[in-house]
Design a protein around this motif. Structure first.
Motif, PDB file in Angstrom:
ATOM      1  N   ILE A  75     -28.404 -47.849   9.680  1.00 24.26           N
ATOM      2  CA  ILE A  75     -27.294 -48.631   9.098  1.00 24.26           C
ATOM      3  C   ILE A  75     -26.021 -47.805   9.053  1.00 24.26           C
ATOM      4  CG2 ILE A  75     -26.460 -49.606   6.910  1.00 24.26           C
ATOM      5  CD1 ILE A  75     -29.340 -50.680   6.472  1.00 24.26           C
ATOM      6  N   GLU A  76     -26.166 -46.539   8.617  1.00 25.85           N
ATOM      7  CA  GLU A  76     -24.995 -45.652   8.576  1.00 25.85           C
ATOM      8  C   GLU A  76     -24.405 -45.458   9.968  1.00 25.85           C
ATOM      9  OE1 GLU A  76     -23.404 -44.560   5.885  1.00 25.85           O
ATOM     10  OE2 GLU A  76     -24.854 -45.840   4.831  1.00 25.85           O
ATOM     11  N   ALA A  77     -25.310 -45.334  10.958  1.00 25.29           N
ATOM     12  CA  ALA A  77     -24.844 -45.166  12.343  1.00 25.29           C
ATOM     13  C   ALA A  77     -24.118 -46.422  12.816  1.00 25.29           C
ATOM     14  CB  ALA A  77     -26.029 -44.876  13.250  1.00 25.29           C
ATOM     15  N   HIS A  78     -24.634 -47.583  12.449  1.00 27.96           N
ATOM     16  CA  HIS A  78     -23.979 -48.842  12.825  1.00 27.96           C
ATOM     17  C   HIS A  78     -22.613 -48.988  12.127  1.00 27.96           C
ATOM     18  CE1 HIS A  78     -27.338 -50.146  15.150  1.00 27.96           C
ATOM     19  NE2 HIS A  78     -28.162 -50.311  14.108  1.00 27.96           N
ATOM     20  N   LYS A  79     -22.538 -48.547  10.891  1.00 28.49           N
ATOM     21  CA  LYS A  79     -21.259 -48.601  10.155  1.00 28.49           C
ATOM     22  C   LYS A  79     -20.226 -47.688  10.829  1.00 28.49           C
ATOM     23  CE  LYS A  79     -22.966 -49.878   5.560  1.00 28.49           C
ATOM     24  NZ  LYS A  79     -23.214 -49.417   4.172  1.00 28.49           N
ATOM     25  N   LYS A  84     -15.547 -47.035  14.489  1.00 21.15           N
ATOM     26  CA  LYS A  84     -15.056 -46.557  15.782  1.00 21.15           C
ATOM     27  C   LYS A  84     -14.465 -47.705  16.600  1.00 21.15           C
ATOM     28  CE  LYS A  84     -17.842 -45.746  19.205  1.00 21.15           C
ATOM     29  NZ  LYS A  84     -18.890 -45.195  20.091  1.00 21.15           N
ATOM     30  N   TYR A  85     -15.238 -48.825  16.669  1.00 20.14           N
ATOM     31  CA  TYR A  85     -14.773 -49.950  17.483  1.00 20.14           C
ATOM     32  C   TYR A  85     -13.547 -50.618  16.857  1.00 20.14           C
ATOM     33  CZ  TYR A  85     -19.212 -49.409  19.933  1.00 20.14           C
ATOM     34  OH  TYR A  85     -20.256 -48.898  20.642  1.00 20.14           O
ATOM     35  N   THR A  86     -13.499 -50.625  15.523  1.00 24.65           N
ATOM     36  CA  THR A  86     -12.331 -51.197  14.836  1.00 24.65           C
ATOM     37  C   THR A  86     -11.083 -50.374  15.151  1.00 24.65           C
ATOM     38  OG1 THR A  86     -13.749 -52.022  13.053  1.00 24.65           O
ATOM     39  CG2 THR A  86     -11.382 -51.878  12.583  1.00 24.65           C
ATOM     40  N   PHE A  98     -10.164 -56.335  23.713  1.00 25.84           N
ATOM     41  CA  PHE A  98     -10.285 -56.665  22.282  1.00 25.84           C
ATOM     42  C   PHE A  98     -11.549 -57.475  22.019  1.00 25.84           C
ATOM     43  CE2 PHE A  98      -9.544 -59.128  18.470  1.00 25.84           C
ATOM     44  CZ  PHE A  98      -9.019 -58.167  17.594  1.00 25.84           C
ATOM     45  N   ASN A  99     -11.764 -58.491  22.873  1.00 27.91           N
ATOM     46  CA  ASN A  99     -12.954 -59.336  22.698  1.00 27.91           C
ATOM     47  C   ASN A  99     -14.253 -58.552  22.906  1.00 27.91           C
ATOM     48  OD1 ASN A  99     -11.418 -61.572  22.126  1.00 27.91           O
ATOM     49  ND2 ASN A  99     -11.339 -62.275  24.266  1.00 27.91           N
ATOM     50  N   SER A 100     -14.209 -57.621  23.866  1.00 26.03           N
ATOM     51  CA  SER A 100     -15.390 -56.790  24.133  1.00 26.03           C
ATOM     52  C   SER A 100     -15.730 -55.932  22.910  1.00 26.03           C
ATOM     53  CB  SER A 100     -15.132 -55.912  25.355  1.00 26.03           C
ATOM     54  OG  SER A 100     -16.233 -55.050  25.567  1.00 26.03           O
ATOM     55  N   LEU A 101     -14.703 -55.349  22.305  1.00 21.03           N
ATOM     56  CA  LEU A 101     -14.914 -54.529  21.102  1.00 21.03           C
ATOM     57  C   LEU A 101     -15.352 -55.388  19.918  1.00 21.03           C
ATOM     58  CD1 LEU A 101     -11.844 -52.141  21.477  1.00 21.03           C
ATOM     59  CD2 LEU A 101     -14.258 -51.474  21.580  1.00 21.03           C
ATOM     60  N   GLU A 106     -19.608 -57.135  16.165  1.00 20.81           N
ATOM     61  CA  GLU A 106     -20.532 -58.192  15.711  1.00 20.81           C
ATOM     62  C   GLU A 106     -21.987 -57.764  15.917  1.00 20.81           C
ATOM     63  OE1 GLU A 106     -19.323 -61.514  17.998  1.00 20.81           O
ATOM     64  OE2 GLU A 106     -17.679 -62.082  16.635  1.00 20.81           O
ATOM     65  N   TYR A 107     -22.238 -57.094  17.047  1.00 17.92           N
ATOM     66  CA  TYR A 107     -23.598 -56.610  17.325  1.00 17.92           C
ATOM     67  C   TYR A 107     -24.034 -55.583  16.271  1.00 17.92           C
ATOM     68  CZ  TYR A 107     -27.363 -53.971  19.524  1.00 17.92           C
ATOM     69  OH  TYR A 107     -28.548 -53.327  19.763  1.00 17.92           O
ATOM     70  N   GLN A 108     -23.094 -54.656  15.950  1.00 11.33           N
ATOM     71  CA  GLN A 108     -23.409 -53.634  14.934  1.00 11.33           C
ATOM     72  C   GLN A 108     -23.672 -54.291  13.574  1.00 11.33           C
ATOM     73  OE1 GLN A 108     -23.828 -50.409  15.743  1.00 11.33           O
ATOM     74  NE2 GLN A 108     -23.313 -50.927  17.871  1.00 11.33           N
ATOM     75  N   GLU A 109     -22.871 -55.317  13.256  1.00 16.92           N
ATOM     76  CA  GLU A 109     -23.064 -56.028  11.977  1.00 16.92           C
ATOM     77  C   GLU A 109     -24.414 -56.748  11.939  1.00 16.92           C
ATOM     78  OE1 GLU A 109     -19.590 -58.438  11.962  1.00 16.92           O
ATOM     79  OE2 GLU A 109     -18.394 -56.979  10.808  1.00 16.92           O
TER      80      GLU A 109
END
Length: 259
Positions: A75-79, A84-86, A98-101, A106-109
């Motif tokens: 979870i920490e890694a996904h956060k 990073k992507y933000t 932008f859409n790719s990021l 969304e995938y990480q969430e």
């Protein structure tokens, strides 16, 4: 087999009846113990099973704890990935980037939601296993106490009877050595086929001991003559006269008292 000394029929009958008295005494000792050795063995198996179950549950708990830690780390890694992507979204050159990021975020969430769901399930499993461990521990304690009580009970009986049983077993073997193989085989066959283990019985009130069938007077005379080995036609048991039985009982009682 060692050569059996040539014996008269009366000597054979006396030896057979003595052997019966010895074996009956051994039976009595074993009846005193009853089902205790089996009870102890069953309890030992049950205790071992409960210990094994408790250990497995504890290992399962440790495994779940490690899995929860791994999920929390994920979870920490996904956060961190979301951060990073933000940040990267601030420097995109076009909508496609932008859409790719956004999809990556969304995938990480989704991964975080899935990990949190798994953690919740694993925590529920942990609580359930803790209850199982508590129940197994309580049952194990009860069974161990019961086992110690039964072991002590068996130990007391064994200490009282072991010396006598060993002496009688040796005495039984000694008497078996006096009896010819054919007669001994018949004795053992009869003994194993009746509940009380009585293969040789005396005449009591005109019938074989423990039987209601009257033995004909002529047969009683032949039994008292001690010239041949006679069996009860109803039970198959070897018969001896009451006088011989009383003499041998008195003799063997003195032997038993000396143990």
């Amino acid at each position: 087999m060692t050569n059996v000394k040539e014996m008269s029929v009366e000597e054979k009958l006396r030896a057979l009846y003595d052997l019966q008295l010895i074996d009956s005494r051994i039976d009595e000792i074993r009846n005193i113990r009853g089902e205790l050795p089996l009870e102890v063995q069953d309890l030992e198996d049950e205790v071992a099973g409960l210990k094994s179950r408790s250990e497995k549950l504890k290992v399962d708990l440790d495994t779940i704890d490690e899995q929860i830690k791994a999920k929390k780390n994920a979870i920490e890694a996904h956060k961190e990935g979301i951060k990073k992507y933000t940040e990267q979204q601030k420097n995109v050159r076009n909508n496609r980037e932008f859409n790719s990021l956004t999809k990556e975020i969304e995938y990480q969430e989704l991964e975080i939601q899935l990990a949190e769901k798994h953690i919740k399930e694993m925590k529920a499993s942990t609580e359930f296993k803790k209850v199982q461990i508590a129940e197994a521990t309580e049952k194990l304690s009860s069974k161990q106490n019961h086992l110690e009580h039964k072991k002590a009970e068996l130990g007391d009986i064994m200490s009282e009877t072991q010396k006598e049983e060993e002496f009688l077993m040796n005495l039984s073997a000694e008497y078996q050595g006096k009896i010819e193989e054919r007669i001994l085989a018949a004795y053992n066959r009869i003994r194993s086929s009746v509940k009380n283990g009585l293969a040789v019985v005396s005449i009591e009130r005109g019938a074989s001991a423990g039987s209601f069938f009257t033995i004909p007077p002529q047969t009683q005379v032949e039994i008292a003559a001690r010239k041949k080995i006679i069996t009860d036609e109803h039970s198959g048991r070897i018969l001896v006269d009451a006088a011989l039985a009383n003499e041998e009982r008195e003799k063997m009682e003195s032997v038993f008292k000396s143990i």
